[in-house]
Design an enzyme around this catalytic site. Structure first.
Site, short mmCIF file in Angstrom:
data_model
loop_
_atom_site.label_atom_id
_atom_site.label_comp_id
_atom_site.label_asym_id
_atom_site.label_seq_id
_atom_site.Cartn_x
_atom_site.Cartn_y
_atom_site.Cartn_z
N GLY A 37 -32.17 -16.97 -19.60
CA GLY A 37 -31.68 -16.58 -18.44
C GLY A 37 -31.33 -18.04 -17.42
O GLY A 37 -30.33 -17.48 -16.65
N HIS A 38 -31.91 -18.63 -17.97
CA HIS A 38 -31.76 -19.79 -17.12
C HIS A 38 -31.68 -21.52 -17.90
O HIS A 38 -32.70 -21.49 -18.10
CB HIS A 38 -33.15 -19.70 -16.42
N PHE A 39 -30.44 -21.65 -18.29
CA PHE A 39 -29.49 -21.26 -18.75
C PHE A 39 -28.58 -20.76 -20.01
O PHE A 39 -29.30 -21.71 -21.19
CB PHE A 39 -28.31 -21.54 -17.83
N LEU A 44 -33.46 -25.07 -18.81
CA LEU A 44 -33.54 -26.08 -17.56
C LEU A 44 -34.63 -25.28 -17.29
O LEU A 44 -35.04 -23.70 -16.97
CB LEU A 44 -32.68 -26.14 -16.74
#
Length: 156
Positions: A37-39, A44
């Site tokens: 989810g990041h990203f 990251l």
């Protein structure tokens, strides 16, 4: 580094209790559910986990300086700056120095570098408490062995 368990530090490289400094390393894993989810498509290391990494490095420093007699608990983050991205696979070198201690609190300055380049820094404040129970102390002793905490820095 085990992101899902918030074990951010892989090994202690250098602990200088007299100088109140520490250098640790943390290898960002290539894969983690955090990066889903990041990203998506551009993974990251989240800034909040960079701060947590600096806090944990600072915590190991304090455990050494205070001979495992008090447990540091993060109380405040001041002037935290993310100066560049940290990606999966990066080897973070995290430095911390103890800048103040007294009245049950301690303050540190910490920096994260990747390949010698500054990626993040922060001033951190900690509350110092007695270890809450023997189980917590045992758990910390086991992690200390895993990360290579110098045994001479632990009180008998």
């Amino acid at each position: 580094m085990q992101l899902e368990y918030f074990h951010m530090i892989d090994r202690i490289v250098d602990l200088k209790v007299d100088e109140r400094t520490i250098v640790v390393e943390a290898q960002v894993p290539m894969e983690s559910t955090i990066f889903e989810g990041h990203f998506p498509g551009y993974p990251l290391m989240p800034g909040v986990l960079l701060i947590e990494s600096m806090a944990q490095a600072s915590g190991w420093l304090q455990l050494g300086v205070f001979k495992f007699e008090r447990m540091p608990i993060l109380a405040a983050v001041k002037e935290a700056k993310v100066r560049g991205s940290v990606f999966p696979g990066d080897l973070m070198s995290i430095e911390a120095s103890l800048t103040h201690e007294g009245s049950g609190y301690a303050m540190t300055e910490a920096k994260i570098r990747v390949g010698g380049k500054l990626r993040a820094n922060s001033a951190l404040t900690f509350t110092l408490i007695p270890f809450p129970n023997a189980d917590m102390r045992s758990h910390m002793d086991a992690i200390a062995k895993r990360v290579g905490f110098p045994q001479q820095a632990v009180s008998p």
